[in-house]
Design a protein around this motif. Structure first.
Motif, mmCIF file in Angstrom:
data_model
loop_
_atom_site.group_PDB
_atom_site.id
_atom_site.type_symbol
_atom_site.label_atom_id
_atom_site.label_comp_id
_atom_site.label_asym_id
_atom_site.label_seq_id
_atom_site.Cartn_x
_atom_site.Cartn_y
_atom_site.Cartn_z
ATOM 1 N N ALA A 495 -4.532 12.455 3.711
ATOM 2 C CA ALA A 495 -5.087 11.098 3.620
ATOM 3 C C ALA A 495 -4.158 10.211 2.662
ATOM 4 N N ARG A 496 -3.954 11.004 1.349
ATOM 5 C CA ARG A 496 -3.226 10.223 0.532
ATOM 6 C C ARG A 496 -1.814 9.682 0.977
ATOM 7 N N ALA A 497 -1.333 10.834 1.770
ATOM 8 C CA ALA A 497 0.227 10.369 2.357
ATOM 9 C C ALA A 497 -0.014 9.137 3.461
ATOM 10 N N TRP A 498 -1.065 9.216 4.171
ATOM 11 C CA TRP A 498 -1.639 8.217 5.168
ATOM 12 C C TRP A 498 -1.347 6.881 4.348
ATOM 13 N N HIS A 499 -2.301 6.691 3.414
ATOM 14 C CA HIS A 499 -2.260 5.458 2.660
ATOM 15 C C HIS A 499 -1.111 5.000 2.011
ATOM 16 N N ARG A 500 -0.391 5.873 1.309
ATOM 17 C CA ARG A 500 0.880 5.669 0.698
ATOM 18 C C ARG A 500 2.007 5.204 1.580
ATOM 19 N N THR A 501 1.936 5.657 2.787
ATOM 20 C CA THR A 501 2.772 5.186 4.016
ATOM 21 C C THR A 501 2.374 3.649 4.394
ATOM 22 N N LEU A 502 1.274 3.349 4.403
ATOM 23 C CA LEU A 502 0.912 2.167 4.784
ATOM 24 C C LEU A 502 1.168 1.124 3.650
ATOM 25 N N ARG A 503 1.149 1.587 2.414
ATOM 26 C CA ARG A 503 1.721 0.798 1.290
ATOM 27 C C ARG A 503 3.050 0.426 1.325
ATOM 28 N N VAL A 504 4.033 1.526 1.630
ATOM 29 C CA VAL A 504 5.287 1.368 1.784
ATOM 30 C C VAL A 504 5.735 0.209 2.796
ATOM 31 N N ALA A 505 4.766 0.526 4.052
ATOM 32 C CA ALA A 505 5.061 -0.397 5.253
ATOM 33 C C ALA A 505 4.950 -1.737 4.749
ATOM 34 N N ARG A 506 3.875 -1.842 4.127
ATOM 35 C CA ARG A 506 3.266 -3.251 3.915
ATOM 36 C C ARG A 506 4.525 -3.925 2.803
ATOM 37 N N THR A 507 5.027 -3.088 2.020
ATOM 38 C CA THR A 507 6.176 -3.596 1.141
ATOM 39 C C THR A 507 7.404 -3.911 2.054
ATOM 40 N N LEU A 508 7.619 -2.870 3.148
ATOM 41 C CA LEU A 508 8.737 -3.398 3.925
ATOM 42 C C LEU A 508 8.645 -4.700 4.887
ATOM 43 N N ALA A 509 7.267 -4.863 5.199
ATOM 44 C CA ALA A 509 7.162 -6.191 5.837
ATOM 45 C C ALA A 509 7.155 -7.430 5.071
ATOM 46 N N ASP A 510 6.736 -7.231 3.750
ATOM 47 C CA ASP A 510 7.137 -8.382 2.707
ATOM 48 C C ASP A 510 8.371 -8.649 2.441
ATOM 49 N N LEU A 511 9.435 -7.467 2.503
ATOM 50 C CA LEU A 511 10.652 -7.843 2.264
ATOM 51 C C LEU A 511 11.311 -8.581 3.516
ATOM 52 N N ASP A 512 10.618 -8.178 4.747
ATOM 53 C CA ASP A 512 11.250 -8.871 5.977
ATOM 54 C C ASP A 512 10.652 -10.207 6.283
ATOM 55 N N GLY A 513 9.650 -10.784 5.058
ATOM 56 C CA GLY A 513 9.116 -11.838 5.355
ATOM 57 C C GLY A 513 8.031 -12.005 6.452
ATOM 58 N N SER A 514 7.469 -10.852 6.987
ATOM 59 C CA SER A 514 6.518 -10.496 8.153
ATOM 60 C C SER A 514 5.067 -10.639 7.412
ATOM 61 N N ASN A 515 4.174 -11.426 8.228
ATOM 62 C CA ASN A 515 2.624 -11.180 7.855
ATOM 63 C C ASN A 515 2.203 -10.130 8.145
ATOM 64 N N ALA A 516 2.707 -9.478 9.486
ATOM 65 C CA ALA A 516 2.073 -8.352 10.111
ATOM 66 C C ALA A 516 3.027 -6.874 9.639
ATOM 67 N N VAL A 517 2.140 -5.797 9.545
ATOM 68 C CA VAL A 517 2.883 -4.514 9.425
ATOM 69 C C VAL A 517 3.203 -4.181 10.850
ATOM 70 N N ARG A 518 4.507 -3.860 11.297
ATOM 71 C CA ARG A 518 4.954 -3.812 12.726
ATOM 72 C C ARG A 518 5.309 -1.913 12.813
ATOM 73 N N ARG A 519 5.377 -1.680 14.016
ATOM 74 C CA ARG A 519 5.921 -0.218 14.190
ATOM 75 C C ARG A 519 7.209 0.000 13.650
ATOM 76 N N LEU A 520 8.033 -1.130 13.290
ATOM 77 C CA LEU A 520 9.605 -0.756 12.585
ATOM 78 C C LEU A 520 8.969 -0.476 11.197
ATOM 79 N N HIS A 521 8.407 -1.107 10.770
ATOM 80 C CA HIS A 521 7.844 -0.846 9.151
ATOM 81 C C HIS A 521 7.374 0.303 9.174
ATOM 82 N N ILE A 522 6.389 0.942 10.020
ATOM 83 C CA ILE A 522 5.821 2.093 9.760
ATOM 84 C C ILE A 522 6.874 3.293 9.823
ATOM 85 N N ALA A 523 7.837 3.150 10.887
ATOM 86 C CA ALA A 523 8.870 4.099 11.082
ATOM 87 C C ALA A 523 9.624 4.374 9.922
#
Length: 539
Positions: A495-523
């Motif tokens: 569960a901790r790894a799940w949440h930390r993956t979401l945090r990293v994906a949110r950061t990747l979306a911010d660097l891309d200028g995206s409001n939404a967290v997409r499949r590419l960011h999760i991958a």
């Protein structure tokens, strides 16, 4: 005659009031200090006696008793010298009770009456201002005390008196001299950080370093000796944005308690601590005979870099698990529990095995794969689960070294990091305005700064978010959630790894200028998770 002067004692970042009660009475000539004082406080008798003699004053040939109240609270440090000296001067009639009654007093006395620097002046000044008192301290600590929150409209009894000597302080309190008011100054950040453009190759590692800087994520770099892991870590401070004013005050307060206040100027530069792998548990998390903040607290709102990670003692590494989750460290002792803030970004580097050449082309490891298994087994699963980004840093080829320097510099990356951090700060501020975070109840024994503990758990970047905040800001789209669900089942993510993956994906979306967290960011975020069985060990 009797006199009372107010000073403080420190328990972690808590500032507890202490009354220095002085009584001069007929009886056998003696100078006794009572009230659970340590050796440094007991030795103040000789420093005070010598300082007064340097002024031409002699202690009366009577029984002198100094009581540090409350008597059941441990007193440590040399900052009790000045309040004891002022209490004696009031009891001897040199000063009036009113002249020192509205101040909190700290300072160490030299034998010639000079006032020297003491730790903890900034938190003491904040506590004094909160109770409507001024503060008396050495001139070397005046700039630090000026950040305590005193207003220009405060009268003299609610101001900062920073004196270079005991004589000048006496003259000021008697109205025969005026001490200049210290100024609250900002430090000029003149530190020049190494440039990211100096590193050739390692484009993947540079990308991950940018992600770590943008979201405040913990990072583990694994690679053979000479691949550039330490060079990459040394360039991280140049990518990070300056501290916010509240963060700078908290970080400076910790340095003040550790005696690293410098010239008293408030610095907005983020700390970069890189202790040697021989550091003990107490050096990392704090403690010791006289409890002091450790490296995790001195790196508050900054970076803690642990090179050669498996070479640290197992106990010291396991002690990092709680601070990484809570943002604070509590040191339990029989007499008291001491808490320090420890919201830091962990950056680590290690070799794949003891010799460093496991699965490296053109080289051989004599004990492969056992060498790598034993070496990496020094790191526990729970500790690695708290690290958001794990990457391999391969050796740089000669062809890459022959290329000209990269065009992108640290300034270019820092601009993108600053933009991403601004988006995060605004998003979290808007979320907190709509749904305020629950306040942390102070402990029953908390001192004058207990309310500051609430800010330690306040999320300031994506890596700090959790619970409802993370669910609100990092909810992926349908395709991203499906990918994350499948990956969690196949990779066995906790569960901790799940949440930390979401945090990293949110950061990747911010660097891309995206409001939404997409499949590419999760991958991409999943690609940075540490696999349970590394290919190098399967050989």
């Amino acid at each position: 005659m009797q006199a009372k002067v107010r000073t403080v004692a420190f328990q972690g970042v808590e500032v507890l009031p202490v009354d220095v009660q002085v009584m001069i009475a007929p009886g056998t000539v003696a100078f006794a200090v009572v009230g659970l004082a340590d050796k440094a406080v007991g030795e103040s008798r000789e420093r005070v006696r010598a300082a007064l003699r340097a002024l031409g004053l002699a202690l009366p040939p009577q029984r002198i008793t100094v009581n540090l109240s409350p008597a059941d609270l441990a007193k440590e440090g040399s900052h009790y010298d000045l309040p004891i000296a002022l209490g004696l001067l009031v009891a001897m009639g040199v000063l009036t009770k009113e002249s020192v009654g509205g101040f909190v007093v700290l300072g160490e006395l030299a034998l010639d009456g000079t006032l020297t620097r003491v730790p903890g002046v900034l938190p003491a000044a904040i506590a004094a201002a909160a109770t409507g008192r001024g503060i008396i301290c050495p001139s070397a600590c005046g700039g630090e005390a000026a950040w305590g929150g005193f207003r220009p409209t405060d009268d003299e009894r609610r101001a900062v008196l920073a004196a270079p000597t005991l004589l000048s302080l006496i003259n000021h309190l008697r109205g025969q001299q005026t001490l200049a008011a210290p100024q609250a100054l900002m430090a000029e950040d003149t530190v020049s950080y190494p440039d990211l453009a100096e590193i050739k190759g390692q484009e993947t590692a540079k990308r991950v370093l940018e992600v770590a800087a943008a979201g405040g994520h913990n990072l583990l770099m694994m690679g053979p000796p000479g691949s550039g892991k330490s060079m990459l870590a040394a360039r991280l401070p140049g990518l990070l944005p300056p501290l916010e004013p509240e963060e700078a005050l908290e970080a400076t307060m910790i340095r003040s308690l550790a005696g690293e206040g410098g010239d008293g100027r408030l610095s907005r530069r983020r700390a970069f601590r890189d202790p040697h792998h021989s550091a003990t548990l107490q050096a990392l998390v704090g403690g010791g005979l006289r409890v002091r903040p450790g490296e995790v607290s001195l790196a508050h709102h900054g970076v803690l870099f642990l090179d050669e990670l498996p070479e640290f003692s197992r106990a010291a590494l396991e002690a990092l698990r709680q601070p990484l989750e809570t943002g604070r460290v509590t040191i339990a002792r029989a007499a008291a529990h001491v808490t320090y803030p420890a919201r830091f970004q962990l950056i680590t580097a290690m070799n794949p095995c003891r010799c460093g050449h496991l699965a490296e082309p053109g080289r051989s490891c004599g004990r492969a794969p056992r060498c790598g298994v034993d070496y990496q087994a020094k790191l526990s699963g729970p500790l690695l689960d708290r690290i958001d980004l794990c990457i391999d840093v391969p050796r740089v080829d000669a062809a890459d070294l022959a290329l000209p320097p990269p065009a992108e510099s640290s300034a270019d990356v820092a601009a993108r990091v600053a933009a991403a951090r601004t988006v995060q700060r605004e998003r979290l501020a808007a979320f907190e305005k709509k749904a305020p975070l629950p306040e942390i109840e102070p402990e029953p024994s908390a001192g004058l700064l207990s309310e500051r503990a609430r800010s330690w758990s306040k999320p300031r970047c994506n890596a700090d978010t959790d619970g409802a905040v993370l669910a609100a800001i990092a909810e992926p789209d349908a395709e991203g959630r499906a990918l994350l669900t499948r990956a969690a089942e196949r990779l066995g993510l906790s569960a901790r790894a799940w949440h930390r993956t979401l945090r990293v994906a949110r950061t990747l979306a911010d660097l891309d200028g995206s409001n939404a967290v997409r499949r590419l960011h999760i991958a991409e975020a999943l690609s940075y998770r540490r696999a349970e069985s590394r290919p190098a060990l399967a050989a």
